[in-house]
Motif scaffolding. Sequence first.
Motif, PDB file in Angstrom:
ATOM      1  N   PRO A 100     -31.372  24.576  71.872  1.00  0.00           N
ATOM      2  CA  PRO A 100     -31.118  24.872  70.452  1.00  0.00           C
ATOM      3  C   PRO A 100     -29.627  24.785  70.168  1.00  0.00           C
ATOM      4  O   PRO A 100     -28.851  25.626  70.624  1.00  0.00           O
ATOM      5  CB  PRO A 100     -31.658  26.299  70.290  1.00  0.00           C
ATOM      6  N   LYS A 101     -29.234  23.771  69.402  1.00  0.00           N
ATOM      7  CA  LYS A 101     -27.801  23.521  69.197  1.00  0.00           C
ATOM      8  C   LYS A 101     -27.133  24.642  68.397  1.00  0.00           C
ATOM      9  O   LYS A 101     -25.907  24.787  68.457  1.00  0.00           O
ATOM     10  CB  LYS A 101     -27.602  22.188  68.462  1.00  0.00           C
ATOM     11  N   ILE A 102     -27.920  25.420  67.656  1.00  0.00           N
ATOM     12  CA  ILE A 102     -27.361  26.548  66.911  1.00  0.00           C
ATOM     13  C   ILE A 102     -26.689  27.528  67.863  1.00  0.00           C
ATOM     14  O   ILE A 102     -25.740  28.231  67.494  1.00  0.00           O
ATOM     15  CB  ILE A 102     -28.461  27.251  66.093  1.00  0.00           C
ATOM     16  N   LEU A 122     -20.777  20.448  64.864  1.00  0.00           N
ATOM     17  CA  LEU A 122     -22.108  20.930  65.222  1.00  0.00           C
ATOM     18  C   LEU A 122     -23.192  20.038  64.609  1.00  0.00           C
ATOM     19  O   LEU A 122     -24.196  19.718  65.267  1.00  0.00           O
ATOM     20  CB  LEU A 122     -22.278  22.368  64.745  1.00  0.00           C
ATOM     21  N   THR A 125     -23.326  16.882  66.631  1.00  0.00           N
ATOM     22  CA  THR A 125     -24.022  17.083  67.904  1.00  0.00           C
ATOM     23  C   THR A 125     -25.529  17.123  67.711  1.00  0.00           C
ATOM     24  O   THR A 125     -26.286  16.487  68.454  1.00  0.00           O
ATOM     25  CB  THR A 125     -23.546  18.389  68.556  1.00  0.00           C
ATOM     26  N   ASP A 126     -25.979  17.855  66.699  1.00  0.00           N
ATOM     27  CA  ASP A 126     -27.421  18.011  66.490  1.00  0.00           C
ATOM     28  C   ASP A 126     -28.064  16.712  66.018  1.00  0.00           C
ATOM     29  O   ASP A 126     -29.204  16.411  66.377  1.00  0.00           O
ATOM     30  CB  ASP A 126     -27.681  19.116  65.465  1.00  0.00           C
ATOM     31  N   CYS A 127     -27.366  15.947  65.192  1.00  0.00           N
ATOM     32  CA  CYS A 127     -27.921  14.677  64.695  1.00  0.00           C
ATOM     33  C   CYS A 127     -27.853  13.571  65.739  1.00  0.00           C
ATOM     34  O   CYS A 127     -28.620  12.599  65.669  1.00  0.00           O
ATOM     35  CB  CYS A 127     -27.162  14.231  63.438  1.00  0.00           C
ATOM     36  N   VAL A 183     -32.112  17.285  59.570  1.00  0.00           N
ATOM     37  CA  VAL A 183     -31.420  18.135  60.545  1.00  0.00           C
ATOM     38  C   VAL A 183     -30.004  18.441  60.082  1.00  0.00           C
ATOM     39  O   VAL A 183     -29.519  19.577  60.203  1.00  0.00           O
ATOM     40  CB  VAL A 183     -31.409  17.453  61.928  1.00  0.00           C
ATOM     41  N   VAL A 187     -28.651  22.276  59.696  1.00  0.00           N
ATOM     42  CA  VAL A 187     -27.576  22.773  60.558  1.00  0.00           C
ATOM     43  C   VAL A 187     -26.355  23.160  59.727  1.00  0.00           C
ATOM     44  O   VAL A 187     -25.688  24.158  60.015  1.00  0.00           O
ATOM     45  CB  VAL A 187     -27.203  21.715  61.620  1.00  0.00           C
ATOM     46  N   SER A 191     -25.069  27.002  59.981  1.00  0.00           N
ATOM     47  CA  SER A 191     -23.708  27.249  60.472  1.00  0.00           C
ATOM     48  C   SER A 191     -22.872  27.989  59.432  1.00  0.00           C
ATOM     49  O   SER A 191     -22.043  28.845  59.782  1.00  0.00           O
ATOM     50  CB  SER A 191     -23.040  25.925  60.857  1.00  0.00           C
TER      51      SER A 191
END
Length: 249
Positions: A100-102, A122, A125-127, A183, A187, A191
Amino acid sequence: MRLLIRLGPVALIVLAWELVARVGWVNPNVFPPVTDIVARWLTVFLDGRIYAPLWETLWRALAGLAAAIAVGVPLGLLMGRTRWAEWFFAPLFSFGFPLPKIALIPLYVHWFGLFSLSKVMLIFTDCLFPIVLFTYHGARGLSPVYLWSAQSRGTGRLRMFWRVVLPLSLASIYDGIQVAVVVAVLVAVVSEMVSGGGGLGELMIRAYRFGDVRTAFAALVTISLIGYFLYRIAQWLRGILLHWHVTEA
């Protein structure tokens, strides 16, 4: 008629919410009537309160998404068509994808600060993960007939990527981008809720903190509409840009 059928469940839920809130079965400070939420949503747009947070969330989401596309598409193609890149990067993405990138928010705030840079990184990174993985599987699953045909005509390696691998992988690439669009918005908002720094996420958390539930729901409606319209725009662009594409069986 088809649109009315599709919107039927949503309309029933909205109507039930309005009735339950109006008859007093729930606390209006927790679940305000839908008409109150709509009225507050119109108010924050008319008085201009929401434009600055809306812009901050939108540009962060789009900046992180654009960076992920710029890095993820070439990397995914490279992984799909070269053994050394697949050997090096595939385990890293396979290991990092379920993470989980969160959970990286505290680390990114420590590295990049509280404001926009940490949020954009962030989102990037998640995308990056869906874009790289969709592109990788699209490039890896190409029919060898096209590659052999290009090689028989003397096509070099670099030209092969540009004229053969990339066009035939576009459908998979676009699938990854469509996932990443949603996403990016999610995110960005999360964030902002966790680390502040402006945006719709901070607006919503601040409204809840001070008991302004209607404004919080208005921000939530705005976030939902952003995600929906960005996804629909991506679908529309797909129909225009990839109308010629034939998916391999």
